[in-house]
Design a protein around this motif. Structure first.
Motif, PDB file in Angstrom:
ATOM      1  N   ILE B  82       0.836  -1.202   0.000  1.00  0.00           N
ATOM      2  CA  ILE B  82       0.000   0.000   0.000  1.00  0.00           C
ATOM      3  C   ILE B  82       0.871   1.252   0.000  1.00  0.00           C
ATOM      4  N   LEU B  85       1.862   1.874  -3.455  1.00  0.00           N
ATOM      5  CA  LEU B  85       0.698   2.434  -4.156  1.00  0.00           C
ATOM      6  C   LEU B  85       0.576   3.927  -3.865  1.00  0.00           C
ATOM      7  N   ILE B  86       0.751   4.282  -2.600  1.00  0.00           N
ATOM      8  CA  ILE B  86       0.675   5.689  -2.193  1.00  0.00           C
ATOM      9  C   ILE B  86       1.757   6.482  -2.923  1.00  0.00           C
ATOM     10  N   ARG B  88       3.148   5.833  -5.778  1.00  0.00           N
ATOM     11  CA  ARG B  88       2.820   5.980  -7.204  1.00  0.00           C
ATOM     12  C   ARG B  88       1.777   7.063  -7.431  1.00  0.00           C
ATOM     13  N   ASN B  89       0.809   7.121  -6.525  1.00  0.00           N
ATOM     14  CA  ASN B  89      -0.277   8.070  -6.726  1.00  0.00           C
ATOM     15  C   ASN B  89       0.070   9.476  -6.268  1.00  0.00           C
ATOM     16  N   TRP B  90       0.908   9.572  -5.238  1.00  0.00           N
ATOM     17  CA  TRP B  90       1.137  10.883  -4.624  1.00  0.00           C
ATOM     18  C   TRP B  90       2.563  11.370  -4.817  1.00  0.00           C
ATOM     19  N   VAL B  98      -0.825  13.158   2.392  1.00  0.00           N
ATOM     20  CA  VAL B  98      -1.916  12.313   1.876  1.00  0.00           C
ATOM     21  C   VAL B  98      -3.183  12.711   2.622  1.00  0.00           C
TER      22      VAL B  98
END
Lengths: 499, 103
Positions: B82, B85-86, B88-90, B98
């Motif tokens: 996770i 994932l964070i 990659r997105n942020w 976040v």
């Protein structure tokens, strides 16, 4: 040789979860339909197996580890129902995923298996493993929309708070184990009861003194366990994760989280609070201090949940706060610590399952079609999709507790149990808060029916989503008008406890 | 000086408190995961110490600790996934940045 027949439903669902995982791996056409329908069928068959192999327990020596009593059967039906409805309403969500569709359903089934273990656990290790099997797949499911920022943020928040709360719970469990020298709930209950009656503290197995004098540690252990479990139930002050996670997660997962996870946590709390603490709390503890503590938690939860829900504009967030408030009502039934209390908890959860799953299904459908998630976006829905609007009205009114819907009967029995147990002030507060809740539930109805808009979105549910809406709609109506059969079943579940 | 149960319990309590403090104050997501690990290991010390000093010849405390280790590993795996994932997105793993979802 250990008799494992009571485990057959769980084992079956576990195997089916692996099958669903494999289906995704080996099927050439990556369609959402096959894994989803296989999962739905698996859930239904598991439901039958729960009744077929119920009543017995898995034992180690004379101590039960895993019980398939009527209490666990009832909660398993609720959990499986929530899983079925969540799978049914996630066809659209899964369809828009580019890959890993089968895993979505497999993880949902794994989490369901964990909940079933949690509900049946009579031993601390199994309780903990069940809890983690419930939450770890849910961490992944919450963060499932990989490119969506909100979804991954919700995943991170759920992960940190979920893991921290299970560490707190675990610390409590370790103290409880150290204190009693056993991990079996029934032995723990016996030891605490016996020693609280005679000594006021608990010596170790040999009666030597190295563990004596840890009187407060027992209270700390129980407080940490209750804190850990109320995190799962999203009871104030352990609720801060819920709105963020509910908003960010894919809608069917939010629905599953708000019903299945809550039902499993509730069952564990009832087992510990009503099943174990009751053994001594009513006779020996001064003035029933655990009951008072839980009553304060319930009161704060109802007030905070309902009041904050009024201010919400996002419908998922509003439903998140509403579900926090609902957890407060359910806790009243736990506090009542009576046959009626346990029965009303079960019935409340059952009624709540239909209304909440239905409401989230509509929210999900609407968001899929229009991409909008605010309460004000529902304006004019009664013109474009009158049946959906009527169903939504029913779910909202059932959550608010308006007769003749299931939510009304559920609240009625919870309040009856609380009055029977002498918590009149709590019932008065709960009634007041129900009136407050009517404001934001009815607000959704008002916007759907009274506010005009140029909304032209005609919502036509797909077959599985339609099935979900039909089942939840029938459930909310039927069990409001004819609650007797389910209530009798719920009442029988209380025979698992000594009251 | 004899090392007794209370020493182990104190160590565990300190570790647990440090872990909890870390979760509440750290902003780096990896550091938060490490703090979580501290809390789980505090529990393990508790369990094993209780098992050793309780005088019973059962092993349930040690078995419990083994389960906790296995599950903490699973939790850390999902946690790191996770966090990736964070990132990659942020493009950041600072938990304070976040903050799309609030109130």
């Amino acid at each position: 040789m250990i008799n494992i027949t009571p485990l057959i439903p769980e084992l079956f669902l576990l195997v089916m979860a692996i099958v669903v995982l494999m289906l995704d791996l080996f099927s050439s056409r990556r369609t959402v339909v096959v894994p989803a329908y296989v999962s739905m069928a698996a859930v239904i068959i598991t439901g039958f197996l729960v009744f077929k192999f119920g009543g017995d327990a898995v034992r180690w020596g004379s101590n039960a580890i895993f019980v398939a009593d009527s209490f666990s059967q009832f909660f398993k039906v609720i959990i499986l129902g929530a899983a079925f409805l969540a799978i049914g309403s996630s066809f659209g969500t899964a369809d828009r995923m580019t890959h890993h569709r089968g895993e979505f359903f497999a993880l949902l089934l794994f989490s369901t298996v964990g909940m079933m273990f949690l509900v049946s656990a009579k031993e601390l290790i199994l309780l903990y493993v069940g809890l983690e099997l419930t939450t770890i797949p849910l961490f992944v499911l919450v963060a499932y929309q990989k490119t969506n920022r909100a979804s991954s943020e919700a995943g991170l928040k759920y992960l940190i708070i979920g893991a921290a709360s299970s560490a707190i719970l675990l610390y409590g469990l370790s103290l409880l184990y150290g204190y009693t020298g056993t991990t079996y709930l029934n032995e723990i209950a016996q030891k605490t009861a016996v020693y609280f009656l005679s000594h006021g503290f608990i010596p170790n197995a040999e009666g030597t003194t190295d563990l004596v004098g840890m009187g407060p540690a027992f209270s700390v252990a129980l407080m940490m366990i209750i804190a850990g479990l109320t995190f799962k139930l999203a009871i104030v002050p352990f609720h801060m994760w819920a709105p963020d996670v509910y908003e960010g997660a894919p809608t069917p997962i939010t629905a599953f989280l708000s019903v299945g996870s809550k039902a499993a946590g509730l069952a564990a709390i009832i087992r510990i609070f009503d099943g174990m603490l009751y053994a001594f709390s009513h006779d020996t503890m001064p003035n029933d201090s655990w009951g008072t503590m839980m009553a304060v938690l319930a009161a704060v939860t109802m007030v905070a949940g309902n009041i904050i829900a009024i201010r919400q504009t996002n419908i998922k967030r509003m439903l998140a706060y509403s579900s926090i408030a609902q957890a407060g009502y359910i806790l009243i039934g736990v506090i009542a610590a009576s046959k009626l209390g346990v029965a009303s908890c079960g019935f409340y959860m059952f009624a709540y399952m239909f209304a909440n799953m239905g409401a989230f299904a509509i929210v999900g459908l609407y968001a899929e079609k229009t991409g909008k998630k605010n309460i004000s976006d529902f304006a004019g829905l009664s013109k474009t999709s009158p049946i959906i609007a009527a169903l939504m009205t029913m779910f909202m009114l059932s959550l608010a507790g308006i007769p003749p819907l299931a939510g009304f009967m559920a609240k009625y029995y919870i309040f009856a149990a609380a009055i029977e147990a002498g918590y009149t002030w709590l019932v008065i507060l709960a009634l007041l808060m129900s009136v407050v809740s009517l404001y934001y539930y009815a607000n959704v109805v008002r916007i759907m029916y009274m506010v005009d808009s140029d909304n032209k979105h005609h919502i036509i549910p797909s077959f599985p989503a339609g099935l979900v809406l039909a089942l939840t709609g029938i459930g909310v109506l039927l069990f409001g008008i004819l609650p007797q059969s389910i209530l009798d079943m719920a009442y029988k579940t209380a025979s698992s406890f000594i009251f | 000086m004899d090392i007794g149960l209370y020493h182990y319990l104190s160590l565990a309590a300190f570790l647990f408190a440090i872990g909890l403090y870390g979760i509440l104050t750290r902003r780096n997501a990896i550091a938060i995961l490490m703090s979580l690990e501290l809390m789980f290991n505090a529990v393990n010390i508790n369990l094993v110490a209780f098992n050793r000093f309780s005088g019973s010849d059962g092993l349930s405390g040690q078995i419990f600790a083994l389960f906790v280790i296995a599950i903490a590993a699973a939790e850390a795996t999902v946690g790191l996934a996770i966090v990736i994932l964070i990132y990659r997105n942020w493009r950041s793993i600072d938990a304070d940045r976040v903050n799309l979802l609030k109130w």
